[in-house]
Motif scaffolding. Structure first.
Motif, PDB file in Angstrom:
ATOM      1  N   GLY A   1       0.794  -1.226   0.000  1.00  0.00           N
ATOM      2  CA  GLY A   1       0.000   0.000   0.000  1.00  0.00           C
ATOM      3  C   GLY A   1       0.825   1.274   0.000  1.00  0.00           C
ATOM      4  O   GLY A   1       0.292   2.348   0.266  1.00  0.00           O
ATOM      5  N   GLY A   2       2.091   1.168  -0.296  1.00  0.00           N
ATOM      6  CA  GLY A   2       2.951   2.350  -0.318  1.00  0.00           C
ATOM      7  C   GLY A   2       2.871   3.090  -1.646  1.00  0.00           C
ATOM      8  O   GLY A   2       2.066   2.774  -2.519  1.00  0.00           O
ATOM      9  N   SER A   3       3.717   4.056  -1.790  1.00  0.00           N
ATOM     10  CA  SER A   3       3.724   4.915  -2.967  1.00  0.00           C
ATOM     11  C   SER A   3       4.995   4.678  -3.775  1.00  0.00           C
ATOM     12  O   SER A   3       6.108   4.765  -3.250  1.00  0.00           O
ATOM     13  CB  SER A   3       3.653   6.374  -2.529  1.00  0.00           C
ATOM     14  N   PHE A   4       4.824   4.405  -5.065  1.00  0.00           N
ATOM     15  CA  PHE A   4       5.974   4.217  -5.942  1.00  0.00           C
ATOM     16  C   PHE A   4       6.782   5.509  -6.035  1.00  0.00           C
ATOM     17  O   PHE A   4       8.009   5.490  -6.084  1.00  0.00           O
ATOM     18  CB  PHE A   4       5.521   3.771  -7.333  1.00  0.00           C
ATOM     19  N   TYR A   5       6.094   6.641  -6.032  1.00  0.00           N
ATOM     20  CA  TYR A   5       6.775   7.940  -6.090  1.00  0.00           C
ATOM     21  C   TYR A   5       7.691   8.124  -4.882  1.00  0.00           C
ATOM     22  O   TYR A   5       8.855   8.500  -5.024  1.00  0.00           O
ATOM     23  CB  TYR A   5       5.755   9.076  -6.157  1.00  0.00           C
ATOM     24  N   LEU A   6       7.163   7.847  -3.691  1.00  0.00           N
ATOM     25  CA  LEU A   6       7.986   7.998  -2.482  1.00  0.00           C
ATOM     26  C   LEU A   6       9.132   6.996  -2.474  1.00  0.00           C
ATOM     27  O   LEU A   6      10.255   7.312  -2.052  1.00  0.00           O
ATOM     28  CB  LEU A   6       7.131   7.839  -1.230  1.00  0.00           C
ATOM     29  N   GLN A   7       8.855   5.811  -2.955  1.00  0.00           N
ATOM     30  CA  GLN A   7       9.899   4.793  -3.017  1.00  0.00           C
ATOM     31  C   GLN A   7      11.025   5.245  -3.954  1.00  0.00           C
ATOM     32  O   GLN A   7      12.202   5.069  -3.641  1.00  0.00           O
ATOM     33  CB  GLN A   7       9.301   3.470  -3.489  1.00  0.00           C
ATOM     34  N   SER A   8      10.660   5.853  -5.072  1.00  0.00           N
ATOM     35  CA  SER A   8      11.691   6.322  -6.000  1.00  0.00           C
ATOM     36  C   SER A   8      12.481   7.487  -5.393  1.00  0.00           C
ATOM     37  O   SER A   8      13.683   7.605  -5.620  1.00  0.00           O
ATOM     38  CB  SER A   8      11.082   6.730  -7.334  1.00  0.00           C
ATOM     39  N   LYS A   9      11.825   8.338  -4.602  1.00  0.00           N
ATOM     40  CA  LYS A   9      12.538   9.423  -3.921  1.00  0.00           C
ATOM     41  C   LYS A   9      13.546   8.860  -2.922  1.00  0.00           C
ATOM     42  O   LYS A   9      14.660   9.374  -2.783  1.00  0.00           O
ATOM     43  CB  LYS A   9      11.558  10.348  -3.187  1.00  0.00           C
ATOM     44  N   VAL A  10      13.169   7.784  -2.246  1.00  0.00           N
ATOM     45  CA  VAL A  10      14.068   7.140  -1.289  1.00  0.00           C
ATOM     46  C   VAL A  10      15.294   6.582  -2.021  1.00  0.00           C
ATOM     47  O   VAL A  10      16.430   6.741  -1.564  1.00  0.00           O
ATOM     48  CB  VAL A  10      13.322   6.032  -0.501  1.00  0.00           C
TER      49      VAL A  10
END
Length: 130
Positions: free
Chosen positions: A89-98
């Motif tokens: 349920g996370g965000s791909f956008y936030l994951q890419s920022k990480v």
């Protein structure tokens, strides 16, 4: 009367133009001096920011780091990557920022280690041989 008004306007424009040109020259000289003061490490860090699209402070904020250590970077990266996984349920956008933040911080560590090696080499070359 109109002739004098036109002359006043032209002289005013010339004065403002010269002042603007002088200010530009001073700003250019100041930026060149700042670039020389930053040296090679500053140029490399700026290049890394340009390549990754993220500056060092932003990367530190994303991974919630105050000091740059490989262990802390990896620990925070692993946690934030798992939390933002799309399957949970996370965000791909936030994951890419990480991911980008981790890349930027690792690049900064590399730059710092290269700079330290160069300083050590310079010191060893400057010290007298015994």
């Amino acid at each position: 009367m109109a002739k004098y008004l036109a002359q006043i306007i032209v002289m005013g424009v010339q004065v403002v133009g010269r002042a603007f040109a002088r200010a530009l020259q001073q700003e250019y000289a100041a930026s060149q001096a700042a670039a020389r003061a930053r040296g090679t490490a500053g140029q490399q860090s700026a290049a890394a920011s340009s390549i990754t699209g993220m500056d060092l402070q932003e990367a530190q904020k994303i991974l919630n780091l105050s000091t740059l250590t490989p262990e802390e970077i990896q620990k925070n990266y692993d946690h934030l990557f798992k939390v933002n996984d799309k399957s949970v349920g996370g965000s791909f956008y936030l994951q890419s920022k990480v991911v980008r933040a981790k890349e930027r911080l690792e690049e900064e560590l590399s730059i710092q280690s290269n700079q330290q090696q160069q300083q050590q080499q310079n010191q060893s070359q400057q010290s007298p041989e015994t």
